[in-house]
Design an enzyme around this catalytic site. Sequence first.
Site, short mmCIF file in Angstrom:
data_model
loop_
_atom_site.label_atom_id
_atom_site.label_comp_id
_atom_site.label_asym_id
_atom_site.label_seq_id
_atom_site.Cartn_x
_atom_site.Cartn_y
_atom_site.Cartn_z
N TYR A 129 1.00 -1.15 -0.09
CA TYR A 129 -0.04 -0.08 -0.07
C TYR A 129 0.77 1.36 0.10
O TYR A 129 0.07 2.48 -0.25
CB TYR A 129 -0.95 0.09 1.19
CG TYR A 129 -2.03 -0.80 0.97
CD1 TYR A 129 -2.19 -2.24 0.98
CD2 TYR A 129 -3.53 -0.27 1.06
CE1 TYR A 129 -3.31 -3.01 0.84
CE2 TYR A 129 -4.51 -1.02 0.73
CZ TYR A 129 -4.36 -2.28 0.66
OH TYR A 129 -5.63 -3.07 0.66
N LYS A 179 3.76 -15.06 4.28
CA LYS A 179 3.95 -16.13 3.27
C LYS A 179 5.51 -15.90 3.15
O LYS A 179 6.14 -15.69 2.39
CB LYS A 179 3.32 -15.41 2.07
CG LYS A 179 3.68 -16.36 0.91
CD LYS A 179 2.83 -17.56 1.06
CE LYS A 179 2.69 -18.50 -0.15
NZ LYS A 179 1.87 -19.63 -0.20
N ASP A 212 -2.29 -18.43 2.81
CA ASP A 212 -3.25 -19.39 2.17
C ASP A 212 -3.96 -20.30 2.95
O ASP A 212 -5.15 -20.52 3.00
CB ASP A 212 -2.47 -19.91 0.72
CG ASP A 212 -1.08 -20.49 1.15
OD1 ASP A 212 -0.72 -20.31 2.07
OD2 ASP A 212 -0.56 -21.14 0.00
N ASP A 236 -6.05 -6.79 4.56
CA ASP A 236 -7.23 -6.50 3.75
C ASP A 236 -8.11 -7.65 3.13
O ASP A 236 -9.21 -7.72 3.33
CB ASP A 236 -6.84 -5.61 2.53
CG ASP A 236 -7.72 -5.38 1.55
OD1 ASP A 236 -8.82 -4.80 2.17
OD2 ASP A 236 -7.76 -5.44 0.36
C1 IPM Z 1 -10.59 -1.56 3.17
C2 IPM Z 1 -10.67 -1.21 1.74
C3 IPM Z 1 -9.48 -0.09 1.29
C4 IPM Z 1 -8.13 -1.12 1.68
C5 IPM Z 1 -9.63 0.27 0.04
C6 IPM Z 1 -10.99 0.82 -0.37
C7 IPM Z 1 -8.54 1.56 -0.21
O1 IPM Z 1 -10.72 -2.26 0.94
O2 IPM Z 1 -10.55 -0.75 3.99
O3 IPM Z 1 -10.40 -2.78 3.52
O4 IPM Z 1 -7.70 -1.66 0.91
O5 IPM Z 1 -7.51 -1.01 2.77
MN MN Z 2 -10.82 -4.03 2.03
#
Ligand code: IPM
Ligand code: MN
Length: 341
Positions: A129, A179, A212, A236
């Site tokens: 990210y 992983k 996984d 996520d």
């Molecule tokens: C979450 C969402 C966000 C992320 C996106 C919308 C940027 O999916 O809060 O889980 O990937 O963190």
């Molecule tokens: Mn998300």
Amino acid sequence: MSYKIAVIGGDGIGPEVSEEALRVLQACGLDFSTTEFDLGAHRYVKDGVVLEDEDLNALKGYDAIILGAIGPAIGSNEVPPGILERGLLLKLRFELDLFINMRPFTAPKNSIASGSDFVVIRENTEGTYAGEGGFLRKNTPHEVATQGSVNTRFGVERCIRFAFDLANRRNKHLTLVHKTNVLTFAGDLWQRTFDEVKESYSEVTTDYNHVDAACIYMVTQPQNYDVIVTDNLFGDILTDLAGAVTGGIGLAASANLNAAKTGPSVFEPVHGAAHDIVGTNKANPLAAIRSVSMLLDHLGESEKAEKVLNAVIAASEFLASENEKNYSTVEITDLVIERIN
Ligand code: IPM
Ligand code: MN
């Protein structure tokens, strides 16, 4: 003490569920005032604004931020991918240093993971990210795109410490999910840091799952989890799965925490804007409401936090024994409020 709370209702059902969350804060007796910030896809479409410095700086002056949901309707092409995600949601996470994404799951009895109660601690400012990467020879047959994963000792360690602290206050079991067999650089840093921090928490038992395999265990034996700690992208993905097996994404709450408390934290449901049900009173407000129970906890209002949490869990158990579809957004909130005492 009167708390100053900023509210970014956002798009779709975001404002509806935020409204219900505020109603619960009121009902539990919190003294607070709110200021609305008009941000989200609708604002971007209207005047091109995503998140300006003025709003960002103003947000820093609040005790907490409630966020509903951000995003255009599915199929609408008015907002290119990444504009709101990077420009608003991730910008808040990075600029406010919300380095922990805490996502608790309590499975009601009619759900796949019935009987489980666990928390995923997702690192929230690094990994894939972070935005590292780029293109070479874009739009040619020899185009290259890279997207690196950034893992700092500092970032990984503060996340792992937070997870150990939490596990120590809960059922004293922490699972690292990564992983390490393939991501041998990032995984090594995570594993080594985990092993070192573990030395200070003699009462916490630990485990390791490849991501996984964690997807299998989350479905087949979720009751074995207490606290999970993992990187940004794994977290996520895993938390959407966790939501699905613990009663649906309508229950999944999250807290984006500046755990060092050098500024406000952001509390939001995991679900999106669900434009298709706007105005129908069908949105489930429980995720937004559980998020404000985390807000209360973060502000040190632990008694109120626990009351709201217990009421949310009791309401979700009640709904699990009923036909949930018979209850509107407002009625579900009322079920919670009736259970706060
Ligand atoms: C979450 C969402 C966000 C992320 C996106 C919308 C940027 O999916 O809060 O889980 O990937 O963190
Ligand atoms: Mn998300």
